[in-house]
Design a protein around this motif. Structure first.
Motif, short mmCIF file in Angstrom:
data_model
loop_
_atom_site.label_atom_id
_atom_site.label_comp_id
_atom_site.label_asym_id
_atom_site.label_seq_id
_atom_site.Cartn_x
_atom_site.Cartn_y
_atom_site.Cartn_z
N UNK A 84 0.81 -1.22 0.00
CA UNK A 84 0.00 0.00 0.00
C UNK A 84 0.84 1.27 0.00
N UNK A 85 1.95 1.25 0.71
CA UNK A 85 2.75 2.47 0.84
C UNK A 85 3.64 2.69 -0.39
N UNK A 86 3.86 3.95 -0.77
CA UNK A 86 4.73 4.22 -1.92
C UNK A 86 6.18 3.89 -1.59
N UNK A 87 6.98 3.68 -2.62
CA UNK A 87 8.39 3.39 -2.40
C UNK A 87 9.20 3.51 -3.66
N UNK A 88 10.51 3.67 -3.50
CA UNK A 88 11.43 3.76 -4.64
C UNK A 88 11.64 2.37 -5.23
N UNK A 89 11.65 2.29 -6.55
CA UNK A 89 11.85 1.01 -7.22
C UNK A 89 13.29 0.92 -7.71
N UNK A 90 14.00 -0.06 -7.17
CA UNK A 90 15.42 -0.22 -7.45
C UNK A 90 15.67 -1.50 -8.23
N UNK A 91 16.43 -1.38 -9.32
CA UNK A 91 16.81 -2.56 -10.09
C UNK A 91 17.93 -3.30 -9.37
N UNK A 92 17.86 -4.63 -9.39
CA UNK A 92 18.91 -5.45 -8.81
C UNK A 92 19.99 -5.77 -9.83
N UNK A 93 20.85 -6.73 -9.49
CA UNK A 93 21.93 -7.12 -10.39
C UNK A 93 21.36 -7.89 -11.57
N UNK A 94 22.16 -7.97 -12.63
CA UNK A 94 21.73 -8.70 -13.82
C UNK A 94 21.78 -10.20 -13.53
N UNK A 95 20.68 -10.88 -13.86
CA UNK A 95 20.61 -12.32 -13.65
C UNK A 95 21.23 -13.06 -14.83
N UNK A 96 21.31 -14.38 -14.70
CA UNK A 96 21.98 -15.18 -15.73
C UNK A 96 21.29 -15.08 -17.08
N UNK A 97 19.98 -14.81 -17.08
CA UNK A 97 19.26 -14.70 -18.36
C UNK A 97 19.26 -13.28 -18.89
N UNK A 98 19.99 -12.37 -18.21
CA UNK A 98 20.10 -11.00 -18.69
C UNK A 98 19.06 -10.05 -18.13
N UNK A 99 18.08 -10.55 -17.39
CA UNK A 99 17.05 -9.69 -16.81
C UNK A 99 17.49 -9.18 -15.44
N UNK A 100 16.75 -8.20 -14.94
CA UNK A 100 17.00 -7.65 -13.62
C UNK A 100 15.68 -7.63 -12.85
#
Length: 417
Positions: A84-100
């Motif tokens: 419910x509460x707002x928050x900053x969206x942070x990308x994590x490290x790159x995974x083995x398939x190239x996604x984060x």
């Protein structure tokens, strides 16, 4: 520590492989840590314990449905509030398939709202403020059983689904303890990232419960209890303030989510980090000025080392040419930072973490070795982790690591070890 550095050139595949292959020596090391803890702390408990095995087992609390209901409600509250509460969206490290993966970082608001709600509910009589303190060991037993069941579910699901981040192990025991999945989800909720919230906020709730219990029984909050409460509250709040950095810690990016992390987060952190409360609850002895200064100085020194070193390493990863302490960074082999805090010792952040840990126990004085359980455990754990990491880095980096060790000879404590 809440986040441990990984060399900037290490890929997610390499990190995941290292994490997923502990080997016999890795497990033996952690078993040795627990064995030494038991040896160091067990003497006084054995003296006080009944000799009869049945009488001893009778002291072990059984899980209760009431505590399970309370804990389930606590988890649901944290999930709902986080959504419910707002928050900053942070990308994590790159995974083995190239996604984060993308993480919603609103831990500060969730934590403060939860603590405020607990205090208000206790003041108006909606819930007994002393409940968590009174039911401490029953809650611990209940949450431990909850963690065990959850780990079994994760094991079955992980081995059945074989998701893209799944590491296929020949050992069922390893998948149970070390985890069958890297990033298990439940209706879109990242369980591994979320688990730190009931751990840290739960620790704070238990602290507040003991605080209220002491006030109810002694008519005032005693100075030693107040010192412990202030130091731990600031530490927990600082964790949430740096939640965006937590995403890059070793546990999040590399460790699979099994019993070791599930029980460690939900039960170990929440309850065993709070053991000092038991020794401070009825302690009305005076806290003199020198002792208070010692507690604050040790905690502040640890914070400067821990947070300063980790911040330097984080900035170095983001911009390898950024100056450190007003000078160009010293880099060995193009990847290993050897200036600033990291020119003092190769794991200088461990020293900061240890100083913070012992500062939480210093208000207890010499009441019991058990009051220093967290520090003793962390000391042995980090010594083992440093030796394990040193061997792995020597294998991986070869002559570059040898040169780095020559430039930065100290491991954890500058000029000592």
């Amino acid at each position: 520590g809440w986040w441990v550095e990984v060399e900037s050139t290490r890929s997610m595949g390499q990190a995941g492989a290292v994490a997923a292959q502990p080997g016999a020596r890795w497990w033996a090391g952690y078993l040795a840590v627990w064995a030494v803890c038991a040896g160091l702390l067990g003497a006084e408990a054995i003296e006080a314990a009944p000799r009869d095995v049945h009488a001893l087992l009778a002291l072990v609390p059984a899980p209760s449905w009431k505590c399970l209901g309370l804990y389930t409600a606590f988890l649901v509250w944290l999930v709902a509030l986080g959504a419910a509460l707002p928050g900053f969206r942070q990308e994590g490290v790159k995974l083995r398939d190239g996604t984060r993966r993308v993480y919603k970082c609103n831990g500060v608001m969730v934590h403060l709202v939860t603590c405020a709600a607990f205090v208000v509910a206790a003041v108006i009589g909606l819930v007994p403020g002393e409940l968590a303190a009174d039911q401490f060991w029953t809650l611990f037993a209940t949450v431990s059983l909850f963690a065990l069941i959850l780990s079994c579910i994760l094991l079955v699901r992980g081995r059945a689904r074989r998701t893209k981040n799944w590491f296929r192990s020949e050992s069922l025991l390893h998948d149970f303890i070390g985890g069958a999945e890297l990033n298990p989800e439940f209706f879109g909720l990242d369980l591994k990232f979320f688990a730190y919230r009931p751990a840290m906020t739960g620790w704070q709730i238990i602290n507040l419960s003991f605080l209220m219990k002491q006030y109810a029984e002694l008519g005032a909050v005693q100075p030693r209890m107040a010192m412990y409460q202030i130091l731990t509250a600031l530490y927990i709040l600082d964790y949430y303030a740096n939640e965006r950095k937590v995403i890059f810690m070793w546990d999040i990016i590399a460790e699979h989510f099994g019993l070791m992390l599930v029980w460690g987060d939900l039960a170990f952190i929440t309850f065993l980090f709070a053991l000092q409360n038991h020794f401070l609850l009825h302690d009305a002895t005076h806290l003199d000025g020198r002792h208070a200064i010692l507690c604050v100085t040790v905690a502040l020194s640890g914070y400067i080392l821990f947070q300063g070193a980790n911040t330097q390493k984080h900035r170095f990863k983001m911009n390898p040419s950024a100056p450190i302490w007003g000078r160009p960074p010293v880099v060995i082999g193009g990847r290993l930072l050897a200036s600033g805090f990291w020119g003092l010792a190769r794991k200088i952040n461990y020293l900061g973490d240890l100083l913070i840990a012992v500062s939480f126990s210093l208000p207890c004085g010499s009441t019991s070795a058990w009051a220093y359980f967290y520090f003793i455990y962390l000391l042995l754990l980090l010594l083992h982790r440093e030796m394990r990491d040193n061997a792995e880095c020597a294998r991986k980096h070869g002559s570059v690591w040898s040169e780095y060790c020559r430039v930065v000879p100290s491991r954890i404590v500058p000029m000592v070890y």
